[in-house]
Design a protein around this motif. Structure first.
Motif, mmCIF file in Angstrom:
data_model
loop_
_atom_site.group_PDB
_atom_site.id
_atom_site.type_symbol
_atom_site.label_atom_id
_atom_site.label_comp_id
_atom_site.label_asym_id
_atom_site.label_seq_id
_atom_site.Cartn_x
_atom_site.Cartn_y
_atom_site.Cartn_z
ATOM 1 N N ILE A 14 3.691 -13.015 8.594
ATOM 2 C CA ILE A 14 2.712 -13.038 7.504
ATOM 3 C C ILE A 14 1.305 -12.821 8.052
ATOM 4 O O ILE A 14 0.500 -12.069 7.482
ATOM 5 C CB ILE A 14 2.780 -14.373 6.740
ATOM 6 C CG1 ILE A 14 4.169 -14.581 6.124
ATOM 7 C CG2 ILE A 14 1.704 -14.428 5.662
ATOM 8 C CD1 ILE A 14 4.560 -13.576 5.082
ATOM 9 N N TRP A 66 0.892 -9.221 9.065
ATOM 10 C CA TRP A 66 0.864 -8.381 7.860
ATOM 11 C C TRP A 66 -0.556 -8.289 7.306
ATOM 12 O O TRP A 66 -1.039 -7.203 6.964
ATOM 13 C CB TRP A 66 1.826 -8.963 6.823
ATOM 14 C CG TRP A 66 1.692 -8.399 5.441
ATOM 15 C CD1 TRP A 66 1.640 -7.080 5.088
ATOM 16 C CD2 TRP A 66 1.603 -9.141 4.216
ATOM 17 N NE1 TRP A 66 1.527 -6.953 3.718
ATOM 18 C CE2 TRP A 66 1.503 -8.200 3.166
ATOM 19 C CE3 TRP A 66 1.611 -10.496 3.911
ATOM 20 C CZ2 TRP A 66 1.400 -8.594 1.827
ATOM 21 C CZ3 TRP A 66 1.524 -10.886 2.587
ATOM 22 C CH2 TRP A 66 1.416 -9.939 1.561
ATOM 23 N N ILE A 74 6.213 -14.428 -2.776
ATOM 24 C CA ILE A 74 5.007 -13.663 -2.506
ATOM 25 C C ILE A 74 3.947 -13.974 -3.553
ATOM 26 O O ILE A 74 2.744 -13.973 -3.263
ATOM 27 C CB ILE A 74 5.332 -12.148 -2.459
ATOM 28 C CG1 ILE A 74 4.156 -11.359 -1.880
ATOM 29 C CG2 ILE A 74 5.725 -11.611 -3.804
ATOM 30 C CD1 ILE A 74 3.914 -11.621 -0.427
ATOM 31 N N ARG A 133 -2.334 -3.087 2.834
ATOM 32 C CA ARG A 133 -1.353 -4.107 3.185
ATOM 33 C C ARG A 133 -0.710 -4.765 1.978
ATOM 34 O O ARG A 133 0.443 -5.188 2.057
ATOM 35 C CB ARG A 133 -2.010 -5.186 4.056
ATOM 36 C CG ARG A 133 -2.798 -4.661 5.232
ATOM 37 C CD ARG A 133 -1.963 -3.831 6.178
ATOM 38 N NE ARG A 133 -1.093 -4.644 7.021
ATOM 39 C CZ ARG A 133 -0.274 -4.144 7.945
ATOM 40 N NH1 ARG A 133 -0.195 -2.838 8.121
ATOM 41 N NH2 ARG A 133 0.488 -4.938 8.674
ATOM 42 N N VAL A 134 -1.436 -4.869 0.863
ATOM 43 C CA VAL A 134 -0.913 -5.581 -0.305
ATOM 44 C C VAL A 134 -0.436 -4.619 -1.387
ATOM 45 O O VAL A 134 0.563 -4.878 -2.063
ATOM 46 C CB VAL A 134 -1.981 -6.539 -0.879
ATOM 47 C CG1 VAL A 134 -1.430 -7.308 -2.074
ATOM 48 C CG2 VAL A 134 -2.461 -7.511 0.194
ATOM 49 N N ARG A 189 5.395 -6.772 -4.770
ATOM 50 C CA ARG A 189 6.622 -7.261 -4.124
ATOM 51 C C ARG A 189 7.243 -6.162 -3.273
ATOM 52 O O ARG A 189 7.695 -6.409 -2.150
ATOM 53 C CB ARG A 189 7.629 -7.736 -5.181
ATOM 54 C CG ARG A 189 7.190 -8.950 -5.967
ATOM 55 C CD ARG A 189 8.377 -9.588 -6.678
ATOM 56 N NE ARG A 189 9.003 -8.712 -7.654
ATOM 57 C CZ ARG A 189 8.699 -8.686 -8.946
ATOM 58 N NH1 ARG A 189 7.744 -9.485 -9.410
ATOM 59 N NH2 ARG A 189 9.332 -7.875 -9.777
ATOM 60 N N PHE A 204 5.273 -5.615 -0.058
ATOM 61 C CA PHE A 204 5.579 -6.611 0.967
ATOM 62 C C PHE A 204 6.950 -6.345 1.581
ATOM 63 O O PHE A 204 7.132 -6.473 2.801
ATOM 64 C CB PHE A 204 5.544 -8.025 0.397
ATOM 65 C CG PHE A 204 5.969 -9.049 1.412
ATOM 66 C CD1 PHE A 204 5.101 -9.440 2.416
ATOM 67 C CD2 PHE A 204 7.253 -9.574 1.393
ATOM 68 C CE1 PHE A 204 5.504 -10.351 3.389
ATOM 69 C CE2 PHE A 204 7.661 -10.482 2.352
ATOM 70 C CZ PHE A 204 6.782 -10.878 3.352
ATOM 71 N N HIS A 263 6.635 -3.809 4.253
ATOM 72 C CA HIS A 263 6.043 -4.317 5.486
ATOM 73 C C HIS A 263 6.991 -5.260 6.217
ATOM 74 O O HIS A 263 7.021 -5.277 7.457
ATOM 75 C CB HIS A 263 4.715 -5.004 5.183
ATOM 76 C CG HIS A 263 3.600 -4.041 4.907
ATOM 77 N ND1 HIS A 263 3.113 -3.184 5.861
ATOM 78 C CD2 HIS A 263 2.889 -3.783 3.783
ATOM 79 C CE1 HIS A 263 2.139 -2.446 5.347
ATOM 80 N NE2 HIS A 263 1.987 -2.790 4.088
ATOM 81 N N ILE A 267 10.357 -14.361 -0.167
ATOM 82 C CA ILE A 267 10.124 -13.775 1.153
ATOM 83 C C ILE A 267 11.341 -13.943 2.055
ATOM 84 O O ILE A 267 11.759 -13.000 2.746
ATOM 85 C CB ILE A 267 8.879 -14.422 1.785
ATOM 86 C CG1 ILE A 267 7.631 -14.034 0.983
ATOM 87 C CG2 ILE A 267 8.729 -14.025 3.250
ATOM 88 C CD1 ILE A 267 6.393 -14.839 1.336
#
Length: 626
Positions: A344, A347, A392, A460-461, A565, A568, A571, A606
């Motif tokens: 995390i 990330w 998340i 990233r998001v 979602r 993430f 990643h 997650i």
């Protein structure tokens, strides 16, 4: 001494230690280049460095490096040509065809034939994995990678688990120094680590130690050649004899451990199958490779006895067996905490908080809160994953922070709350993006940075493809400092510059929402005696279009979006697969396709997303590259 060093050198050469490989001119897996992701300053999450399924052989100037890790050969390719063989799951490998997915897939997996595979490869342990391995093997505290000044890990898509780690002669010396120091500590505890019932311990006990402990060090059974040597005086047992000759059992064990910790069998993880397949073939990983991959992806450490037993029983060949072991490792009091917190942190780039610095004339209080901010992020992520929903959405929109113990006074003052512990409500900070670690890392030393914060959220998001200025042949010239204007007023020039407005329409709309926080993440209402404006209107034709008063409202809005979602999940795939280049894209899309079939609640979870990756048939299959 000359004789001892000669045998040590021959053994290390035979078994592809760093010393032997470098001396013989053989190429270790290493990748160079990478995407420049600068927007005024380096992106704290790191660049996207391409990887390759590099050979453990390669052309050399002095011959080959002898016997590499199981399934790896010297020469010019990763594996030799062959007529095929049988993989650990019974599928035929080496014939150019794919082994069928085990049991036809499972919930959360896609049973349709894969269209791409991750390449067979080897990769070096990251610094954190090296330290965790030393702790697991010897029970030693501390961080050898820090003590012996290992270079920082290479990054792919911001993650340190990857196959781009370089080794040069300097790194080899650092690894050798670390091995020597650890082996010296082992010598003092020789009968604890290498027990022997014989009152006069000798070669029989040394052999038993090499076989049993070597299994843990190399994460697979040792070969006869590794134990006894392909030639006289070349095996680990020969090293024991040499160390113990005229000395003690402990001296012999010390020399064996020193050699083991410099061997490629310890320093490298293999994903090659049984090593008999021809280039272009699809192989299944061996049971030991599956166990090691699962363990390092989930816990960042070598497999424990239960996982090794599951591998030996063939249980990891099935999606259900892998899911069962991952769930065990992810238990609330299990060994996965450090690794998942690191994922995390990498990330979002907040792992860089330890090395973030600020201008003390502008932010005199930052040094006092830097370490508390790091611990806060760690405690918060740990609580969300194992003390709350593990979603998340909560990670991004929680209306609280978390502290295992009383909140340190500098951090309590920073947030304007009491020195409480546990869940601590925060009135104007929703989720991890509005916590001090993220805001401090994605800022300049003397001021806030709407561009850095906007780029971090976009890439990233939201998984928005934001190119770097260098890709567009643009020379970045920061707005001129002006003590009469706010940062937002100065950066408004982007909207009028035709070279900038295309990208900055996206970046600045996201980044300006964080202007209620200064360069060290403190809440503010004014800058340069003028009110700050954190309101934004986003109109990109995206699901997150809308008007937001600030980053709190933005975080709440995006936290439950399917697109976030999915971003993430992408990643997490990259952090787990250790690849983010074009070679891995087809596999990434297959995983996302399977993940999208999960129930919505599992997609948001997650830990269940990680389990879905481990269940996927492609987790245990690789393509042998030429």
């Amino acid at each position: 001494m000359q004789s001892m060093m000669g045998v040590m050198f021959r053994h290390l050469r035979r078994h592809t230690s760093l010393l032997g490989v470098l001396t013989m001119g053989v190429l270790l897996p290493a990748c160079s280049g990478g995407e420049i992701v600068d927007f005024e300053s380096p992106d704290p999450s790191g660049g996207d460095t391409g990887g390759s399924a590099a050979s453990f052989g390669g052309s050399g100037t002095g011959g080959t490096a002898g016997a590499p890790p199981q399934g790896v050969t010297g020469g010019t390719g990763a594996v030799p040509s062959g007529n095929g063989g049988t993989g650990p799951n019974g599928g035929t490998v080496g014939s150019g065809g794919a082994s069928p997915p085990p049991n036809g897939g499972s919930a959360g997996t896609d049973p349709s034939p894969p269209t791409g595979y991750l390449p067979a490869r080897i990769r070096r342990l990251s610094n954190a994995e090296y330290d965790a391995s030393i702790r697991a093997l010897f029970g030693l505290d501390g961080s050898p990678s820090s003590e012996f000044d290992f270079p920082p890990d290479a990054r792919q898509d911001g993650f340190s688990l990857n196959d781009a780690q370089r080794v040069d002669t300097g790194v080899a010396r650092q690894l050798a120094a670390s091995a020597e120091a650890i082996a010296a500590q082992v010598k003092a505890r020789a009968l604890e680590i290498a027990p022997c019932s014989d009152p006069n311990p000798g070669e029989a006990c040394a052999r038993a130690f090499i076989e049993s402990f070597g299994r843990r060090v190399y994460r697979r059974p040792l070969t006869t050649a590794e134990i006894d040597g392909p030639d006289p005086n070349d095996g680990l047992l020969d090293l024991y004899r040499l160390g113990a000759e005229g000395a003690t059992y402990a001296d012999g064990i010390e020399l064996v451990v020193r050699a083991m910790l410099q061997s490629a069998g310890f320093l490298y993880l293999t994903e090659l199958g049984d090593g008999t397949a021809a280039p272009g073939s699809v192989v299944s990983l061996t049971p030991d490779e599956i166990a090691a991959s699962l363990s390092f992806i989930v816990t960042g450490a070598p497999p424990d006895d239960a996982l090794l037993a599951a591998a030996a029983a063939g249980e990891l060949a099935t999606p259900e067996g892998r899911a069962r072991e991952v769930e065990r490792l992810l238990a609330p009091n299990g060994p996965a905490r450090d690794r998942m917190v690191r994922v995390i942190s990498e990330w979002l780039g907040i792992d860089r908080i330890e090395k973030t610095s600020k201008d003390s004339n502008v932010y005199p209080g930052f040094d006092a809160v830097r370490e508390p901010l790091r611990r806060e992020s760690q405690d918060f992520v740990t609580h969300v994953l194992w003390g709350s929903t593990a979603t998340i959405s909560e990670l991004l929109a929680a209306d609280f922070t978390y502290s295992e113990g009383p909140l340190p006074q500098p951090l309590a003052q920073y947030y304007g709350v009491g020195s409480a512990s546990g869940r601590i409500p925060l009135a104007n900070r929703r989720g991890i993006l509005n916590q001090g670690a993220f805001l401090s890392v994605h800022a300049h030393a003397h001021e806030s940075a709407p561009v850095l914060r906007g780029v971090a959220v976009a890439r990233r998001v939201l998984c928005e493809p934001v190119p770097s200025p260098t890709e567009l042949n643009i020379v970045v010239v920061p707005p001129v400092p002006d003590p009469t204007k706010t940062t937002r007023e100065r950066f408004a020039i982007h909207a009028t510059d035709p070279d900038c407005q295309g990208c900055h329409r996206v970046i600045d709309s996201l980044g300006f929402s964080f202007e209620q926080y200064d360069g060290m993440g403190q809440f503010r209402t004014h800058e340069n005696n003028s009110p700050v404006d954190s309101s934004v209107t986003i109109d990109f034709g995206k699901p997150y279009d809308g008007s937001y008063a600030n980053s709190d409202e933005l975080a709440v809005a995006i936290a439950t979006m399917p697109e976030v979602r999915a971003c993430f999940a992408r990643h997490l795939f990259r952090a787990s697969a250790g690849r983010s280049d074009a070679v891995a894209r087809a596999v990434e899309e297959q995983f996302l396709s399977a993940w999208s079939k999960l129930p919505e609640a599992d997609q948001s979870n997650i830990l269940k997303t990680l389990i879905a990756f481990a269940e996927h048939p492609l987790f245990i299959q690789r393509m042998v590259t030429p």
